[in-house]
Design an enzyme around this catalytic site. Sequence first.
Site, PDB file in Angstrom:
ATOM      1  N   LYS A  82       0.804  -1.224   0.000  1.00 54.44           N
ATOM      2  CA  LYS A  82       0.000   0.000   0.000  1.00 54.44           C
ATOM      3  C   LYS A  82       0.838   1.276   0.000  1.00 54.44           C
ATOM      4  O   LYS A  82       0.379   2.315  -0.502  1.00 54.44           O
ATOM      5  CB  LYS A  82      -0.966  -0.003   1.190  1.00 54.44           C
TER       6      LYS A  82
ATOM      7  N   ASP B  56      -9.676   2.691   2.126  1.00 56.41           N
ATOM      8  CA  ASP B  56      -9.626   2.085   3.464  1.00 56.41           C
ATOM      9  C   ASP B  56     -10.080   3.063   4.541  1.00 56.41           C
ATOM     10  O   ASP B  56     -10.713   2.672   5.525  1.00 56.41           O
ATOM     11  CB  ASP B  56      -8.204   1.628   3.793  1.00 56.41           C
TER      12      ASP B  56
END
Length: 282
Positions: A71, A108
């Site tokens: 990420k 997220d």
Amino acid sequence: MSTRMLVGLLGANIGQSLAPALHEDAAAAAGMIGHYHLMDVDGPRPRTLPELLAAVRTAGFAGVNVTFPFKEAVIPLLDEVSPEAAEIGAVNTVVFDPAGRSTGHNTDRSGFREAFLAAFGADAVRGKTVLQLGAGGAGRAVAFALRDLGVSSLRLYDRDTQRARNLSADLGGNCEVLDAPEPAAASVAGIVNATPIGMTGHAGLPMTPEVVQAHQVVADVIYTPLETEFLKAAKAKGARTMGGAGMCVHQAVRAFELFTGCVPDIARMERTFLAAAARRNV
């Protein structure tokens, strides 16, 4: 709107991901033929992140989700990063335009925030202190989501102390980096595990659960398994708990919108998630 959708997931240890079920069902509901392809770097033919990203661009993918451990590492490989993803310093969704130009996003943050609100309500941590475990890609998004939720102070622990310090600096204050999580546990309103510890393939506990107290809320970003051993132990102590299922669904809703331009039915996606999880766990 295209009648076809080709997307996927880049990461490690992703064989039990429920993302294919979520996105392919959402595509069907939108009248599209959809395929969601898992690309595990730990597979029989290992590939590097740059190789995988180049391959999906060449193959004409509309986009990919990105998970542990990429990420943060994916950011330098992208043509553009959205302002929110840049603020967080982590990307979990990459979208390709018709020319193949890549833009990174982070779903997220909103995914965790909406799941937390649904599980615990708006007042669970507003104006209170929270202990967070993990300052990696997921942890960065969770920390900013907790700030959105009105947390007054964040106590942050990561085995990589420098990584925790970097996140603390990016949050811009009201964040204390810890040498160990347990001593801080008694004085917090909530505890969040944003590490992969406890996920299938990552055995163990992110901290000693004996310090959890009944008045606390305890959340975990992991959804494989749906309830980690850490959450089971916290529940046994009387705490209210939340697994990673809600975050998974809410982030997928936004990711699907970024991939296709269509907003999926969240209630349907929740039902799809539960049905896919039940099949996986048989």
